[in-house]
Design a protein around this motif. Structure first.
Motif, PDB file in Angstrom:
ATOM      1  N   LEU A   1     -37.228 -70.304 -11.402  1.00 52.36           N
ATOM      2  CA  LEU A   1     -38.047 -69.087 -11.325  1.00 52.36           C
ATOM      3  C   LEU A   1     -37.184 -67.831 -11.322  1.00 52.36           C
ATOM      4  N   ARG A   2     -37.729 -66.755 -11.893  1.00 51.62           N
ATOM      5  CA  ARG A   2     -37.100 -65.441 -11.883  1.00 51.62           C
ATOM      6  C   ARG A   2     -38.127 -64.435 -11.376  1.00 51.62           C
ATOM      7  N   HIS A   3     -37.664 -63.402 -10.690  1.00 49.94           N
ATOM      8  CA  HIS A   3     -38.571 -62.378 -10.177  1.00 49.94           C
ATOM      9  C   HIS A   3     -39.337 -61.724 -11.322  1.00 49.94           C
ATOM     10  N   SER A   4     -40.614 -61.520 -11.110  1.00 55.94           N
ATOM     11  CA  SER A   4     -41.477 -60.938 -12.144  1.00 55.94           C
ATOM     12  C   SER A   4     -41.018 -59.549 -12.562  1.00 55.94           C
ATOM     13  N   ASP A   5     -40.620 -58.731 -11.601  1.00 58.68           N
ATOM     14  CA  ASP A   5     -40.237 -57.347 -11.899  1.00 58.68           C
ATOM     15  C   ASP A   5     -38.858 -57.230 -12.529  1.00 58.68           C
ATOM     16  N   THR A   6     -37.950 -58.099 -12.128  1.00 62.51           N
ATOM     17  CA  THR A   6     -36.571 -58.034 -12.624  1.00 62.51           C
ATOM     18  C   THR A   6     -36.104 -59.459 -12.914  1.00 62.51           C
ATOM     19  N   LEU A   7     -36.175 -59.832 -14.168  1.00 62.57           N
ATOM     20  CA  LEU A   7     -35.892 -61.222 -14.546  1.00 62.57           C
ATOM     21  C   LEU A   7     -34.466 -61.662 -14.235  1.00 62.57           C
ATOM     22  N   SER A   8     -33.566 -60.722 -14.012  1.00 64.61           N
ATOM     23  CA  SER A   8     -32.189 -61.096 -13.685  1.00 64.61           C
ATOM     24  C   SER A   8     -32.048 -61.559 -12.231  1.00 64.61           C
ATOM     25  N   TYR A   9     -33.122 -61.400 -11.418  1.00 60.32           N
ATOM     26  CA  TYR A   9     -33.097 -61.835 -10.019  1.00 60.32           C
ATOM     27  C   TYR A   9     -33.618 -63.264  -9.927  1.00 60.32           C
ATOM     28  N   PRO A  10     -32.744 -64.209  -9.598  1.00 63.45           N
ATOM     29  CA  PRO A  10     -33.178 -65.603  -9.514  1.00 63.45           C
ATOM     30  C   PRO A  10     -33.755 -65.946  -8.140  1.00 63.45           C
ATOM     31  N   SER A  11     -34.362 -67.105  -8.073  1.00 66.31           N
ATOM     32  CA  SER A  11     -34.787 -67.668  -6.792  1.00 66.31           C
ATOM     33  C   SER A  11     -33.573 -68.347  -6.158  1.00 66.31           C
ATOM     34  N   HIS A  12     -33.663 -68.630  -4.853  1.00 74.32           N
ATOM     35  CA  HIS A  12     -32.522 -69.218  -4.149  1.00 74.32           C
ATOM     36  C   HIS A  12     -32.961 -70.262  -3.137  1.00 74.32           C
ATOM     37  N   LEU A  13     -32.077 -71.208  -2.923  1.00 73.35           N
ATOM     38  CA  LEU A  13     -32.225 -72.119  -1.801  1.00 73.35           C
ATOM     39  C   LEU A  13     -31.461 -71.535  -0.620  1.00 73.35           C
ATOM     40  N   PHE A  14     -31.810 -71.957   0.565  1.00 75.61           N
ATOM     41  CA  PHE A  14     -31.183 -71.448   1.775  1.00 75.61           C
ATOM     42  C   PHE A  14     -29.672 -71.657   1.755  1.00 75.61           C
ATOM     43  N   GLU A  15     -29.248 -72.824   1.320  1.00 73.19           N
ATOM     44  CA  GLU A  15     -27.815 -73.135   1.347  1.00 73.19           C
ATOM     45  C   GLU A  15     -27.004 -72.194   0.460  1.00 73.19           C
ATOM     46  N   ASP A  16     -27.627 -71.600  -0.566  1.00 75.57           N
ATOM     47  CA  ASP A  16     -26.925 -70.640  -1.430  1.00 75.57           C
ATOM     48  C   ASP A  16     -26.348 -69.488  -0.606  1.00 75.57           C
ATOM     49  N   TYR A  17     -27.108 -69.026   0.367  1.00 74.99           N
ATOM     50  CA  TYR A  17     -26.668 -67.908   1.202  1.00 74.99           C
ATOM     51  C   TYR A  17     -25.481 -68.306   2.079  1.00 74.99           C
TER      52      TYR A  17
END
Length: 167
Positions: A45-61
């Motif tokens: 998934l990518r953010h609707s407003d800004t396609l360059s913003y991906p979704s993330h899993l908690f462990e990514d942070y």
């Protein structure tokens, strides 16, 4: 910022997704529950407003070393998995858990009494219930702030956190 707040919930295959909403429609444009998606599908998934913003899993942070984190537990069944993830990365002193009920706070404190817990009280009338619990902090919405509420929280020797609601 003092903390980075992450709202967490499970994907269908029990991976911890970062998403405020239970449904991906508002943020990602996909009208599907996060709990009905695999981690792979959620990560596509990518953010609707800004396609360059991906979704993330908690462990990514955690893998990026972002700290300190305020983990808003949206679904109580993610707690065990969260605790295992935090333990495996030795991150316990870099997080604060935001909980909606004292039972979840107890579970976190039983796991590690040094972990910090913030009461995300569902209603202002819950001050006593959370005051008598093991939480470290009690969050008030800005419109709940008054002398009586602050005094009551302080009588329980809890720290007061105030949050504002954005537009």
């Amino acid at each position: 910022a003092d903390l980075v707040e992450l709202d967490v919930r499970f994907t269908k295959d029990k991976k911890i997704a970062v998403s405020h909403d239970s449904n991906a429609k508002r943020v990602f444009g996909a009208d599907k529950e996060i709990s009905d998606m695999s981690a792979e599908e959620f990560l596509s998934l990518r953010h609707s407003d800004t396609l360059s913003y991906p979704s993330h899993l908690f462990e990514d942070y955690i893998l990026c070393g972002i700290e300190p984190l305020l983990i808003h537990i949206k679904e109580n069944d993610v707690v065990d998995e969260l605790l295992m993830c935090i333990d495996s990365h030795n991150y316990f002193d870099k997080v604060v858990f935001g909980v909606h009920n004292p039972t979840v706070a107890e579970k976190i404190k039983e796991h590690n009494p040094d972990m910090k817990v913030l009461a995300f009280m569902p209603k202002v009338d819950d001050i006593q219930k959370f005051g008598e619990s093991c939480v470290d902090y009690i969050r008030l919405w800005e419109n709940w702030v008054n002398e009586e509420n602050i005094e009551l929280i302080r009588r329980y020797n809890k720290e007061v956190w105030v949050m504002t609601q954005g537009s």
